[in-house]
Design a protein around this motif. Structure first.
Motif, mmCIF file in Angstrom:
data_model
loop_
_atom_site.group_PDB
_atom_site.id
_atom_site.type_symbol
_atom_site.label_atom_id
_atom_site.label_comp_id
_atom_site.label_asym_id
_atom_site.label_seq_id
_atom_site.Cartn_x
_atom_site.Cartn_y
_atom_site.Cartn_z
ATOM 1 N N SER A 212 14.777 70.385 61.837
ATOM 2 C CA SER A 212 15.583 69.308 61.242
ATOM 3 C C SER A 212 16.024 68.312 62.300
ATOM 4 C CB SER A 212 16.807 69.900 60.536
ATOM 5 O OG SER A 212 17.698 70.472 61.471
ATOM 6 N N SER A 213 16.244 68.799 63.540
ATOM 7 C CA SER A 213 16.678 67.899 64.610
ATOM 8 C C SER A 213 15.558 66.980 65.065
ATOM 9 C CB SER A 213 17.205 68.704 65.799
ATOM 10 O OG SER A 213 16.150 69.402 66.421
ATOM 11 N N LEU A 214 14.315 67.323 64.692
ATOM 12 C CA LEU A 214 13.172 66.509 65.086
ATOM 13 C C LEU A 214 12.528 65.818 63.880
ATOM 14 C CD1 LEU A 214 11.478 68.897 67.686
ATOM 15 C CD2 LEU A 214 12.919 66.917 68.139
ATOM 16 N N ARG A 215 13.249 65.746 62.779
ATOM 17 C CA ARG A 215 12.702 65.099 61.587
ATOM 18 C C ARG A 215 12.399 63.624 61.838
ATOM 19 N NH1 ARG A 215 16.524 66.043 56.598
ATOM 20 N NH2 ARG A 215 15.177 64.378 55.806
ATOM 21 N N LYS A 216 11.380 63.132 61.131
ATOM 22 C CA LYS A 216 10.969 61.746 61.298
ATOM 23 C C LYS A 216 10.802 61.021 59.967
ATOM 24 C CE LYS A 216 8.227 63.086 65.371
ATOM 25 N NZ LYS A 216 6.869 63.102 65.970
ATOM 26 N N ASP A 217 11.034 61.720 58.829
ATOM 27 C CA ASP A 217 10.787 61.106 57.532
ATOM 28 C C ASP A 217 11.830 60.028 57.218
ATOM 29 O OD1 ASP A 217 12.988 62.567 55.640
ATOM 30 O OD2 ASP A 217 12.204 63.942 57.159
ATOM 31 N N GLN A 218 11.510 59.167 56.281
ATOM 32 C CA GLN A 218 12.367 58.026 55.942
ATOM 33 C C GLN A 218 13.764 58.453 55.522
ATOM 34 O OE1 GLN A 218 10.859 54.988 53.321
ATOM 35 N NE2 GLN A 218 8.721 55.395 53.931
ATOM 36 N N GLU A 219 13.846 59.509 54.707
ATOM 37 C CA GLU A 219 15.153 59.929 54.203
ATOM 38 C C GLU A 219 16.094 60.334 55.329
ATOM 39 O OE1 GLU A 219 16.885 59.853 51.356
ATOM 40 O OE2 GLU A 219 15.205 58.550 50.843
ATOM 41 N N TYR A 220 15.523 60.986 56.345
ATOM 42 C CA TYR A 220 16.331 61.417 57.483
ATOM 43 C C TYR A 220 16.975 60.215 58.162
ATOM 44 C CZ TYR A 220 17.459 63.162 62.159
ATOM 45 O OH TYR A 220 18.105 63.473 63.330
ATOM 46 N N TRP A 221 16.176 59.175 58.461
ATOM 47 C CA TRP A 221 16.704 58.007 59.153
ATOM 48 C C TRP A 221 17.690 57.229 58.279
ATOM 49 C CZ3 TRP A 221 15.814 59.118 63.795
ATOM 50 C CH2 TRP A 221 14.592 59.618 64.231
ATOM 51 N N LYS A 222 17.376 57.143 57.001
ATOM 52 C CA LYS A 222 18.281 56.426 56.090
ATOM 53 C C LYS A 222 19.626 57.130 55.981
ATOM 54 C CE LYS A 222 14.677 54.314 53.206
ATOM 55 N NZ LYS A 222 14.008 54.322 51.882
ATOM 56 N N GLN A 223 19.571 58.472 55.917
ATOM 57 C CA GLN A 223 20.823 59.218 55.814
ATOM 58 C C GLN A 223 21.666 59.079 57.073
ATOM 59 O OE1 GLN A 223 21.837 60.825 52.912
ATOM 60 N NE2 GLN A 223 23.763 60.745 54.049
ATOM 61 N N LEU A 224 20.993 59.073 58.243
ATOM 62 C CA LEU A 224 21.723 58.866 59.496
ATOM 63 C C LEU A 224 22.488 57.548 59.468
ATOM 64 C CD1 LEU A 224 19.468 59.923 62.531
ATOM 65 C CD2 LEU A 224 21.583 60.974 61.761
#
Length: 521
Positions: A19-31
């Motif tokens: 999870s700390s290395l996720r790259k998908d769109q949802e991950y960045w949007k949530q950040l």
């Protein structure tokens, strides 16, 4: 049962790592959404700062902070103080140098004006080593600690350096040279008093409620040289026969003050809770790096333990307190080109910030975290996300060898990784694969070889939370910190009494001018 727990832990760790290395769109949007919501929730605290804690990571430039963050939790992690709601940048030049030293920058932070290189607690009218100029009352500066004492607050400091060193010195001393820590360093027949004597004999040093750090050999003549605590050839050794620690005791007893003098972690943990004054000198010279520290009860305390003890003593004052905490070994490690040690020391100071946050309330305590100057540390190349910050990247397209992610601009002899081959026309670089680049003692490569790694001249960050933390909001002069803290705490020229006096003066002047205007007309 144990095997099942191990499997569950492994799955949990693997999931966390992924999870700390996720790259998908949802991950960045949530950040970004989380950050936006956090920003929208920030409200200015316009209350008075009853307490102030100022952390100074000596030499902790932005790249040191970034490396500390990556070491602790990865690229997306945030350190305790990186979660503070307000941040700015400080310009670190001194009155006469583009790239400063620690005592001129500490004087700017604590005393409110830019001063000359290597001078302490005196304004820029005092040149380096000009003793007579430093004795002039008008050249001597009041520090935040002095202003706090005048306001009826408690005041003190914690350092991993000698208590007479460059950063803590300007809190209480006035000297034309940061080197004049003890009598042995003073010019012959000097009219000036060394920094150690100023700490114990003069105001405000003698009235500081907490003094914790190293430097016994500069305070006590003939300090004992012990295997785990040797006399340092780098530090000043007192030779006038004085024992300033005993002098400190006699002063407190003569004034009927409750005090404790301690020498190790066990004594720090068990100090008399009735003590209003605390002096702890834990080593002859600077205190040891955290990775080398003897963690037994009879060994020296950590910066976390010292910070916790200091706050316990200071917070007894109903009027509040001022505390400065210096992570000085960050700078010491950088000077030796040992990035792993410097970042580890930075991590230790971050833990001290966490302790301070947990022991105080954001409602009435202003916590400021900053640095005095940068070092020439760089984060290089294109290492993969999740890589060891002390590892290597590359290879170089010039020589085909990898290079360390962390390097320096200027370094000591150990940073010279160039080797002359049998053929004197060929010079090649040491392959870092042949060395342990993750060692605390490893010296990263530097572009220029010097006697030691030297300071950088870049801006440093300042992080703040608590009353009037919003005053740190853009690119500031370094000495602005003194004025912003004074305003938040209502001390010095911003004290209530001074403000009321000024308001009355303005009203009277307005009345007089109005009366004169009527007469003229």
């Amino acid at each position: 049962m144990y095997g099942l727990r191990l499997v569950v832990f492994f799955v949990f760790y693997l999931t966390l790592a992924q999870s700390s290395l996720r790259k998908d769109q949802e991950y960045w949007k949530q950040l970004s959404t989380n950050e936006l919501e956090e920003a929208l929730a920030v409200k200015w605290n316009l209350g008075e700062a009853k307490n102030v804690i100022l952390f100074v990571g000596d030499g902790m430039g932005p790249n040191t902070v970034t490396a500390t963050r990556i070491l602790k939790g990865g690229e997306g992690h945030r350190l305790t103080y990186e979660k503070f709601p307000h941040i700015g940048l400080l310009k670190t030049y001194s009155a006469n140098k583009m790239v400063p030293d620690s005592t001129s920058t500490a004087t700017a932070l604590f005393c409110g004006v830019k001063v000359n290189f290597y001078t302490m607690g005196v304004d820029a009218s005092v040149e380096y080593k000009d003793c007579n100029a430093s004795l002039k009352p008008e050249a001597r500066l009041d520090s935040l600690a002095a202003l706090a004492l005048k306001a009826g607050k408690s005041a003190g400091f914690v350092t991993t350096m000698r208590v007479t060193h460059a950063t803590p010195g300007p809190l209480y001393a006035h000297s034309a040279s940061r080197l004049w820590e003890c009598d042995s360093a003073l010019p012959r027949d000097s009219a000036c008093k060394d920094v150690g004597r100023q700490l114990v004999e003069d105001w405000p040093g003698r009235d500081l409620h907490v003094i914790l750090g190293g430097g016994r050999q500069g305070l006590v003549a003939n300090a004992t040289d012990r295997p785990m605590d040797p006399i340092s050839s780098w530090g000043c050794s007192r030779s006038d026969g004085r024992d300033l620690i005993n002098q400190y005791k006699r002063d407190k007893e003569a004034r009927g003050l409750k005090y404790s003098v301690i020498t190790n972690a066990a004594e720090l943990k068990n100090i008399d809770e009735n003590s209003d004054y605390l002096l702890g000198i834990f080593s002859n010279a600077h205190m040891p790096y955290e990775f080398e520290r003897n963690k037994e009860p009879q060994g020296p305390p950590s910066i976390v333990q010292m910070t916790e003890a200091a706050i316990k003593v200071l917070k007894k004052n109903k009027n509040g307190f001022f505390l400065m905490v210096e992570g000085g070994n960050i700078d010491m490690a950088h000077h030796r080109g040992r990035a792993r040690t410097a970042v580890d020391e930075s991590l230790a100071m971050e833990e001290a910030v966490s302790i301070a946050v947990n022991m105080t309330s954001e409602k009435d305590t202003l916590i400021v975290v900053t640095s005095d100057h940068t070092h020439t540390l760089s984060i290089n190349g294109y290492p993969e996300r999740g890589s060891d910050i002390f590892g290597t990247t590359g290879p170089s397209k010039y020589d085909g060898l990898n290079y360390t992610t962390l390097t320096y601009g200027v370094g000591g002899p150990g940073s010279n990784k160039l080797k002359v081959q049998t053929d004197p026309t060929r010079i090649v670089r040491t392959d870092p694969a042949t060395e342990d680049t993750t060692s605390f003692m490893y010296e990263q490569a530097a572009a220029i070889t010097n006697d030691e790694n030297i300071h950088g001249g870049g801006d440093v960050a300042v992080y703040a939370r608590g009353p009037h933390a919003h005053l740190f909001h853009n690119v500031h002069e370094q000495h602005y910190v003194f004025h912003a803290i004074s305003y938040a705490a209502k001390i010095g020229v911003y004290s209530k009494a001074t403000t009321q006096y000024n308001n009355i003066s303005v009203c009277l002047l307005t009345l007089v001018l109005g009366f004169m205007f009527r007469i003229i007309n």
